[in-house]
Motif scaffolding. Structure first.
Motif, mmCIF file in Angstrom:
data_model
loop_
_atom_site.group_PDB
_atom_site.id
_atom_site.type_symbol
_atom_site.label_atom_id
_atom_site.label_comp_id
_atom_site.label_asym_id
_atom_site.label_seq_id
_atom_site.Cartn_x
_atom_site.Cartn_y
_atom_site.Cartn_z
ATOM 1 N N LEU A 27 0.835 -1.203 0.000
ATOM 2 C CA LEU A 27 0.000 0.000 0.000
ATOM 3 C C LEU A 27 0.871 1.255 0.000
ATOM 4 N N ARG A 28 1.936 1.225 0.792
ATOM 5 C CA ARG A 28 2.840 2.382 0.839
ATOM 6 C C ARG A 28 3.450 2.629 -0.539
ATOM 7 N N GLU A 40 -0.319 13.166 1.190
ATOM 8 C CA GLU A 40 -0.137 13.418 2.623
ATOM 9 C C GLU A 40 -1.244 12.759 3.446
ATOM 10 N N ALA A 41 -2.472 12.848 2.984
ATOM 11 C CA ALA A 41 -3.587 12.210 3.699
ATOM 12 C C ALA A 41 -3.438 10.692 3.707
ATOM 13 N N TRP A 42 -3.020 10.135 2.570
ATOM 14 C CA TRP A 42 -2.806 8.684 2.509
ATOM 15 C C TRP A 42 -1.676 8.259 3.439
ATOM 16 N N GLU A 43 -0.634 9.061 3.516
ATOM 17 C CA GLU A 43 0.478 8.723 4.397
ATOM 18 C C GLU A 43 0.057 8.754 5.859
ATOM 19 N N ARG A 44 -0.796 9.696 6.227
ATOM 20 C CA ARG A 44 -1.331 9.717 7.595
ATOM 21 C C ARG A 44 -2.161 8.464 7.861
ATOM 22 N N THR A 45 -2.932 8.065 6.856
ATOM 23 C CA THR A 45 -3.736 6.850 6.989
ATOM 24 C C THR A 45 -2.837 5.637 7.187
ATOM 25 N N LEU A 89 -6.831 -2.629 6.842
ATOM 26 C CA LEU A 89 -6.084 -2.883 5.610
ATOM 27 C C LEU A 89 -7.020 -3.130 4.441
ATOM 28 N N ASP A 90 -8.045 -3.935 4.663
ATOM 29 C CA ASP A 90 -9.010 -4.225 3.600
ATOM 30 C C ASP A 90 -9.698 -2.956 3.122
ATOM 31 N N GLU A 91 -10.092 -2.108 4.073
ATOM 32 C CA GLU A 91 -10.782 -0.861 3.723
ATOM 33 C C GLU A 91 -9.871 0.064 2.913
ATOM 34 N N ILE A 92 -8.659 0.236 3.353
ATOM 35 C CA ILE A 92 -7.739 1.138 2.661
ATOM 36 C C ILE A 92 -7.378 0.579 1.292
ATOM 37 N N ASP A 93 -7.170 -0.712 1.231
ATOM 38 C CA ASP A 93 -6.878 -1.351 -0.054
ATOM 39 C C ASP A 93 -8.033 -1.129 -1.029
ATOM 40 N N HIS A 94 -9.249 -1.292 -0.549
ATOM 41 C CA HIS A 94 -10.431 -1.081 -1.390
ATOM 42 C C HIS A 94 -10.516 0.373 -1.855
#
Length: 101
Positions: A27-28, A40-45, A89-94
């Motif tokens: 994901l990173r 930046e928002a994704w990195e915080r997530t 992880l599933d949510e962010i991946d989706h």
């Protein structure tokens, strides 16, 4: 409960954390290749995911160290923390997959 049951849980839980770590790294990498505007928002997530991973690892270690009386509740807390990590992880991946589409 047997030592074999405890060892099995410990091994499986640590394997799940290792798999989650690999997914987090993937994901990173996807975030690093994404549009710099929202990065930046994704990195915080992803940092939040790291916190969930650290909590799961700590709970697994607590279950590993727990005496026989405390082990069932320690295992439950570890299972819950692992579940929260996998769900996140599933949510962010989706979300990332939808964004890429």
């Amino acid at each position: 409960m047997s030592d074999q049951e405890r060892q099995s849980f410990d091994t499986q839980a640590r394997d799940r954390v290792a798999q989650a770590t690999e997914r987090m790294n993937q994901l990173r990498s996807a975030v690093e290749r994404s549009d710099p505007k929202g990065r930046e928002a994704w990195e915080r997530t992803l940092d939040g995911l790291r916190g969930l991973q650290n909590r799961a690892t700590a709970r697994i270690e607590a279950a590993h160290l727990a005496d026989d009386d405390a082990w069932p509740s320690s295992r439950g807390r570890a299972d819950q923390a692992l579940g929260e990590l996998i769900d996140a992880l599933d949510e962010i991946d989706h979300r990332l997959q939808r964004l890429a589409a």
